[in-house]
Enzyme design. Structure first.
Site, PDB file in Angstrom:
ATOM      1  N   GLN A   9     -48.823 118.137 -10.066  1.00  0.00           N
ATOM      2  CA  GLN A   9     -49.021 119.192  -9.034  1.00  0.00           C
ATOM      3  C   GLN A   9     -47.818 120.124  -9.038  1.00  0.00           C
ATOM      4  O   GLN A   9     -46.787 119.533  -8.837  1.00  0.00           O
ATOM      5  CB  GLN A   9     -49.619 118.856  -7.691  1.00  0.00           C
ATOM      6  CG  GLN A   9     -51.203 118.303  -7.733  1.00  0.00           C
ATOM      7  CD  GLN A   9     -50.788 116.784  -8.455  1.00  0.00           C
ATOM      8  OE1 GLN A   9     -49.997 116.172  -8.852  1.00  0.00           O
ATOM      9  NE2 GLN A   9     -52.205 116.195  -8.370  1.00  0.00           N
ATOM     10  N   GLU A  10     -47.677 121.210  -8.406  1.00  0.00           N
ATOM     11  CA  GLU A  10     -46.640 121.998  -8.152  1.00  0.00           C
ATOM     12  C   GLU A  10     -45.693 121.642  -6.935  1.00  0.00           C
ATOM     13  O   GLU A  10     -44.537 121.252  -7.180  1.00  0.00           O
ATOM     14  CB  GLU A  10     -46.917 123.448  -7.508  1.00  0.00           C
ATOM     15  CG  GLU A  10     -45.887 124.404  -7.432  1.00  0.00           C
ATOM     16  CD  GLU A  10     -46.428 125.791  -6.940  1.00  0.00           C
ATOM     17  OE1 GLU A  10     -45.341 126.671  -6.638  1.00  0.00           O
ATOM     18  OE2 GLU A  10     -47.581 126.303  -6.606  1.00  0.00           O
TER      19      GLU A  10
END
Length: 177
Positions: free
Chosen positions: A71-72
């Site tokens: 995830q970012e």
């Protein structure tokens, strides 16, 4: 004298664990690949928060495999896993062509890190079973892999949920470390 040499050889080579990190954007198939190696079966996974780590022995080689969340918000922490990494497996969702530029940037930024200077790179173009997926050659072009010099790298197509292409990827690792 032979016993001394045998013990010295054993202390150098036996027990060496090779560190592999598995990176990629969220939903690329990293955890599915890790657990396919562990169980040879399809395992239902959830998004990885942080990391998963497993040990695997293949052809008398011991691997410690770190599957790192994609995830970012987690990508900034990837570099904390780089120390003493022998192989980086980069998992690409070959059907998600809109996010390939993001992964290209992440990959090339990673490869500038001094802790990965000696690491081999294996790119797995996952989800080859989905229509509209780019083949490994197309993924390679999108990621500019051809500019990687002075390092061993390989790109393989795979389908993590079916296990296709994963034995060949592990074989490449074993032959190149």
């Amino acid at each position: 004298m032979g016993l001394i040499m045998a013990k010295l050889f054993q202390s150098w080579w036996v027990g060496k664990k090779y560190k592999i990190i598995v990176v990629g954007l969220d939903n690329a198939g990293k955890t599915t690949i890790l657990y396919n190696y562990m169980t040879k079966d399809q395992v239902e996974t959830k998004p990885t928060i942080g990391s998963n780590v497993e040990e695997l022995t293949y052809r008398n080689l011991d691997f410690v495999i770190w599957d790192i969340g994609g995830q970012e918000s987690l990508r900034k922490s990837w570099s904390t896993y780089y120390v003493q990494t022998d192989v980086v497996i980069v998992v690409i969702d070959s059907s998600d062509t809109t996010r390939l530029p993001i992964m290209k940037e992440q990959l090339h930024n990673m490869l500038q890190h001094e802790d990965l200077a000696r690491s081999h790179i294996l790119v797995l173009a996952n989800k080859q079973d989905l229509s509209g997926s780019l083949n490994p050659a197309e993924v390679s072009l999108q990621l500019d892999l051809q500019i990687l010099r002075n390092r061993k790298w390989q790109i393989n197509g795979c389908c993590a949920v079916k296990g296709e292409g994963l034995p060949e990827a592990l074989e490449w690792i074993a032959n190149n470390i």
